[in-house]
Design an enzyme around this catalytic site. Structure first.
Site, PDB file in Angstrom:
ATOM      1  N   TYR A   2     -12.075  13.272  -4.754  1.00  0.00           N
ATOM      2  CA  TYR A   2     -11.027  12.885  -5.939  1.00  0.00           C
ATOM      3  C   TYR A   2     -10.548  14.269  -6.565  1.00  0.00           C
ATOM      4  O   TYR A   2      -9.312  14.310  -6.690  1.00  0.00           O
ATOM      5  CB  TYR A   2     -11.561  12.212  -6.841  1.00  0.00           C
ATOM      6  CG  TYR A   2     -10.764  11.737  -8.090  1.00  0.00           C
ATOM      7  CD1 TYR A   2      -9.879  10.857  -8.042  1.00  0.00           C
ATOM      8  CD2 TYR A   2     -10.986  12.407  -9.323  1.00  0.00           C
ATOM      9  CE1 TYR A   2      -9.095  10.438  -9.093  1.00  0.00           C
ATOM     10  CE2 TYR A   2      -9.975  12.084 -10.487  1.00  0.00           C
ATOM     11  CZ  TYR A   2      -9.194  11.021 -10.425  1.00  0.00           C
ATOM     12  OH  TYR A   2      -8.417  10.800 -11.325  1.00  0.00           O
ATOM     13  N   ASN A  56       2.191   7.457  -9.995  1.00  0.00           N
ATOM     14  CA  ASN A  56       0.898   6.995 -10.663  1.00  0.00           C
ATOM     15  C   ASN A  56      -0.398   6.661  -9.529  1.00  0.00           C
ATOM     16  O   ASN A  56      -1.595   6.494  -9.997  1.00  0.00           O
ATOM     17  CB  ASN A  56       1.003   6.440 -11.700  1.00  0.00           C
ATOM     18  CG  ASN A  56      -0.421   5.734 -12.578  1.00  0.00           C
ATOM     19  OD1 ASN A  56      -1.005   6.747 -13.101  1.00  0.00           O
ATOM     20  ND2 ASN A  56      -0.695   4.477 -12.409  1.00  0.00           N
ATOM     21  N   ASP A  77       0.877  -1.100   0.016  1.00  0.00           N
ATOM     22  CA  ASP A  77       0.012  -0.060   0.269  1.00  0.00           C
ATOM     23  C   ASP A  77       0.781   1.202   0.070  1.00  0.00           C
ATOM     24  O   ASP A  77       1.670   1.604   0.715  1.00  0.00           O
ATOM     25  CB  ASP A  77      -0.861  -0.071   1.142  1.00  0.00           C
ATOM     26  CG  ASP A  77      -1.985   1.081   1.528  1.00  0.00           C
ATOM     27  OD1 ASP A  77      -1.718   2.124   0.775  1.00  0.00           O
ATOM     28  OD2 ASP A  77      -2.824   0.895   1.935  1.00  0.00           O
ATOM     29  N   VAL A  78       0.761   2.232  -0.914  1.00  0.00           N
ATOM     30  CA  VAL A  78       1.555   3.382  -1.030  1.00  0.00           C
ATOM     31  C   VAL A  78       1.504   4.358   0.208  1.00  0.00           C
ATOM     32  O   VAL A  78       2.274   5.054   0.207  1.00  0.00           O
ATOM     33  CB  VAL A  78       1.351   4.111  -2.402  1.00  0.00           C
ATOM     34  CG1 VAL A  78       1.726   3.273  -3.539  1.00  0.00           C
ATOM     35  CG2 VAL A  78      -0.074   4.551  -2.488  1.00  0.00           C
ATOM     36  N   THR A  94      -9.219   3.009 -19.343  1.00  0.00           N
ATOM     37  CA  THR A  94      -8.557   1.863 -18.364  1.00  0.00           C
ATOM     38  C   THR A  94      -9.507   1.019 -17.606  1.00  0.00           C
ATOM     39  O   THR A  94     -10.666   1.336 -17.682  1.00  0.00           O
ATOM     40  CB  THR A  94      -7.446   2.906 -17.068  1.00  0.00           C
ATOM     41  OG1 THR A  94      -8.204   3.364 -16.386  1.00  0.00           O
ATOM     42  CG2 THR A  94      -6.574   3.847 -18.061  1.00  0.00           C
ATOM     43  N   LYS A 137      -6.657  15.688  -6.469  1.00  0.00           N
ATOM     44  CA  LYS A 137      -5.786  15.903  -7.652  1.00  0.00           C
ATOM     45  C   LYS A 137      -5.262  17.187  -7.748  1.00  0.00           C
ATOM     46  O   LYS A 137      -3.979  17.436  -8.352  1.00  0.00           O
ATOM     47  CB  LYS A 137      -6.658  15.398  -8.815  1.00  0.00           C
ATOM     48  CG  LYS A 137      -6.974  13.850  -8.953  1.00  0.00           C
ATOM     49  CD  LYS A 137      -5.536  13.109  -8.987  1.00  0.00           C
ATOM     50  CE  LYS A 137      -5.686  11.688  -8.914  1.00  0.00           C
ATOM     51  NZ  LYS A 137      -4.513  10.857  -9.281  1.00  0.00           N
TER      52      LYS A 137
END
Length: 255
Positions: A150, A85, A62-63, A185, A154
Site C-alpha cells: 500500500y 480516487n 475495474d479501473v 470511511t 501511494k
C-alpha cells in the site's frame, strides 16, 4: 449553487465514486453546480444510489482494465476536472507478503491510477485546460510496518502526480495529489482487526475515536466530506497557481 459557480457547465470524472472519499467528492462537485459527473466504480449499482442532482454518466468496471478507459474515451470526449480516487487497502509484512497480494494492490492503486490519469489528461490536453487530483495517502510519505504494498503504491502515486504536473503544465492543466491520514470511511469495516476494536470500545465511532487519539497529534480522523472539500480547493481557481504538490491532510501524523 448558482450558475456563476466556476464548476457550472463543466464535466468532472470521479473514480472510486461509490463510497468514501470518492462519493463525497462527487457530492461536493454536485453541490458546487457541476454540469455533469462521469462516475467510475467496480460497484456499478451503488453509483445510482448517490442521489445526485446533476447529469450522471455511470461506468461500472475495474479501473485496471484498459478496455474500460477506451470505452470512456469514446463516450466522454470532454473532461474538465478529475478526482482519481479508486484504490484498495492492504497489509502484511514484507517477509509474509505473497506476490499475488502485492501485485493486486499495485495493480489497482497504481496501474488503475495511470490508466485513469492518462484518459483525463488526453481529454484536457485537447481543451488546453483542466485540473486533476490524485488520492494518495500519508502512508506514501511516512513508513509504517506492515504496509509495504500500500505504501509503495501511494508513494508512487505522489510521484506520478508530480511527473504529470510537469508534463501537463504546458497545456494549462494542473495536477496535484492529496495524502490523507485516517479518514472515517467504510474501508475500516473491511479490516478483520477492526471488529474486535468495535466490541472493545462499545461502538464503531468510539473505536475510531480511540484509534485517532492514539495515532494523530490532533486526536481525530478526518471525515470523507472534509477531504472532499480539500480536493475541491485543489480543483478550484483558488488553487490556480498550485500544481505538482501533495497536500498532506493527516492530522499531524507525519510530523
Amino acid at each position: 449553487m448558482t450558475g456563476n459557480s466556476e464548476f457550472a457547465g463543466c464535466i468532472a470524472l470521479v473514480t472510486g465514486a461509490a463510497a468514501g472519499i470518492g462519493a463525497s467528492a462527487a457530492r461536493w462537485l454536485d453541490a458546487q453546480g457541476i454540469g455533469e459527473l462521469v462516475l467510475v466504480d467496480i460497484d456499478r449499482p451503488a453509483l445510482d444510489r448517490l442521489g445526485l442532482s446533476c447529469k450522471v454518466h455511470p461506468f461500472g468496471g475495474d479501473v485496471t482494465d484498459p478496455s474500460l478507459w477506451k470505452l470512456l474515451e469514446r463516450e466522454v470526449p470532454r473532461i474538465d476536472y478529475a478526482v482519481l480516487n479508486a484504490g484498495i487497502a492492504s497489509n502484511g509484512e514484507i517477509t509474509d507478503l505473497d506476490i499475488t497480494a502485492w501485485r493486486k494492490t499495485l495493480s489497482v492503486n497504481l496501474d488503475g491510477m495511470f490508466l485513469s490519469l492518462r484518459t483525463a489528461l488526453r481529454a484536457m490536453k485537447r481543451a488546453n485546460r483542466g485540473a486533476v487530483v490524485l488520492t494518495a495517502s500519508v502512508s506514501g510519505i511516512k513508513a509504517a510496518a506492515g504496509t509495504a504494498a500500500y505504501s509503495a503504491s501511494k508513494a508512487a502515486t505522489i510521484q506520478l502526480a508530480k511527473v504529470a504536473a510537469a508534463e501537463a503544465a504546458r497545456y494549462g492543466v494542473r495536477v496535484n495529489a492529496i495524502a490523507p491520514g485516517g479518514v472515517d470511511t467504510g474501508i475500516w469495516d473491511r479490516a478483520e482487526w477492526f471488529a474486535p476494536l468495535i466490541e472493545q470500545h462499545g461502538g464503531r465511532a468510539e473505536a475510531l475515536a480511540a484509534m485517532a487519539k492514539d495515532a494523530t497529534p490532533l486526536g481525530r480522523f478526518a471525515s470523507a466530506d472534509e477531504v472532499a472539500a480539500q480536493i475541491g480547493f485543489l480543483l478550484s481557481d483558488a488553487a490556480a497557481t498550485i500544481t505538482g504538490t501533495c497536500l498532506v491532510s493527516d492530522g499531524g501524523v507525519s510530523l
